[in-house]
Design an enzyme around this catalytic site. Structure first.
Site: not given
Length: 389
Positions: A99, A205
């Site tokens: 990410c 997440c």
């Protein structure tokens, strides 16, 4: 000269305090909230809407404009799809590193500088830039280095080890000289008590609070296969998919005096090889093959290129101690890491991250780790005991 800075605002205390510090330094600050996961997905349990409200509230208190960017599609392609592919191949990926590399410090970074026309990007990461917390030294034309922060317990350089040197050159880390406790104290002082009390986000997440096995089964079909004793070859149990297991994990097989741990996964045959005992030689390694590194330090890259080897330090989990190592290039142009002391459960798909005494030098994805040979294992098991507890 740096005047205008985009801050990645997440709704947490670290990014909010970073924005405050930048405003105090006299920068024109723009907050940007990134949406990377679609909460409409029935599996994802990210707290995105609550985080957005906290980000909006913090920016209002600071008098800072907040905008949003949506990278849901790009995140799915560059991070989540790779995450699923790796698990199906028997690897254990690190989506946080992906990410940062593909989304936060590539797409977002380019958007801030190229589309919005700002001079630099700031984040709430616990790291330092050799050009200064606010890029004070950018006019020197020196290369930026990713330095270990003052708060070594919160050190996030591990997760930043895959970003580009170009992005680092224009990135500020305002919290680099702060302890986490100081950040929370400052937040309370400036009226951000609600953020200071907010529970920190941990883990992946898109998994949220769900059990990982329950989550991953929503995307990867279970396939029953054997647990094989790595010494005898005997079937000692069965699993419901190699994607549910990682190297070093305890299997909790019944009817055995010694606990079994995952030593190796073989995707082609859907087989998991298990070893009896926490520090079995099959779980310990000193020799690792890695992909070509992503270098954040051009000097280290040059030394390796010129001499064929580099002395540095290694970790593959951000919470583990650093271990001295030698990184080398083989005659077949393969990158090899030799550790001075064996480590337990070095996992293909994870990342080898390299350091010197003060800086993160770069990273490389782990391809394989060779287990200790039995004849050498007894002495090296003792050597490893302090590192693998």
């Amino acid at each position: 000269m740096i005047r205008n800075v985009v801050v990645g605002v997440s709704g947490g205390v670290d990014s909010a305090v970073s924005a405050h510090l930048l405003a105090e330094q006299g920068f024109k600050v723009l907050g940007v909230f990134m949406r990377n996961w679609d909460e409409a997905d029935e599996v994802g349990r990210c707290s995105g809407e609550a985080d957005l409200k906290d980000a909006e509230w913090a920016c209002r208190q600071l008098g800072v404009e907040l905008r949003q960017v949506n990278y849901v599609r790009e995140y799915w392609t560059a991070v989540f799809s790779q995450f699923l592919d790796d698990y199906q191949m028997g690897l254990t990926p690190n989506p946080d590193i992906l990410c940062n590399r593909h989304i936060k410090f590539d797409l977002f970074h380019k958007h801030a500088l190229e589309n919005l026309g700002y001079d630099a990007v700031a984040t709430g990461h616990y790291a330092r830039n050799s050009l200064g917390n606010y890029l004070e030294g950018i006019a020197s034309n020196n290369d930026a280095r990713l330095l270990i922060p003052a708060d070594t317990f919160k050190d996030q350089t591990f997760f930043l080890a895959g970003i580009s040197r170009k992005a680092l050159q224009r990135t500020m880390f305002p919290l680099g000289d702060f302890q986490k406790s100081q950040v929370k104290d400052l937040a309370k002082k400036i009226g951000f008590q609600r953020l200071a009390k907010k529970k920190e986000s941990t883990g992946i997440c898109f998994v949220g609070k769900r059990n990982f096995k329950d989550f991953i089964q929503e995307y990867i079909t279970s396939k029953r296969g054997p647990f094989l004793d790595i010494d005898s070859g005997a079937v000692v149990g069965h699993h419901e998919g190699i994607h549910q297991w990682t190297v070093g994990q305890r299997c909790r097989l019944s009817s055995f005096l010694q606990p079994y741990f995952v030593a190796r996964k073989e995707a082609a045959s859907n087989t998991i090889y298990v070893a009896s005992g926490h520090n079995h030689p099959a779980l310990l390694s000193t020799h690792i093959a890695v992909d070509p590194p992503n270098w954040l330090c051009s000097k280290s890259q040059q030394i390796l290129s010129d001499t064929g080897s580099l002395r540095c330090r290694f970790r593959f989990q951000h919470t583990k101690p650093l271990v001295d190592c030698q990184l080398s290039i083989s005659p077949s142009n393969t990158f090899l890491v030799e550790l001075d002391a064996p480590l337990r459960a070095i996992t293909p798909g994870q990342y080898a991250v390299f350091y010197d005494d003060t800086a993160c030098l770069g990273s490389a994805r782990i391809l394989s780790a060779n287990p200790l040979k039995k004849k050498n294992a007894q002495t090296q098991q003792a050597q490893a005991a302090n590192l693998v507890s």
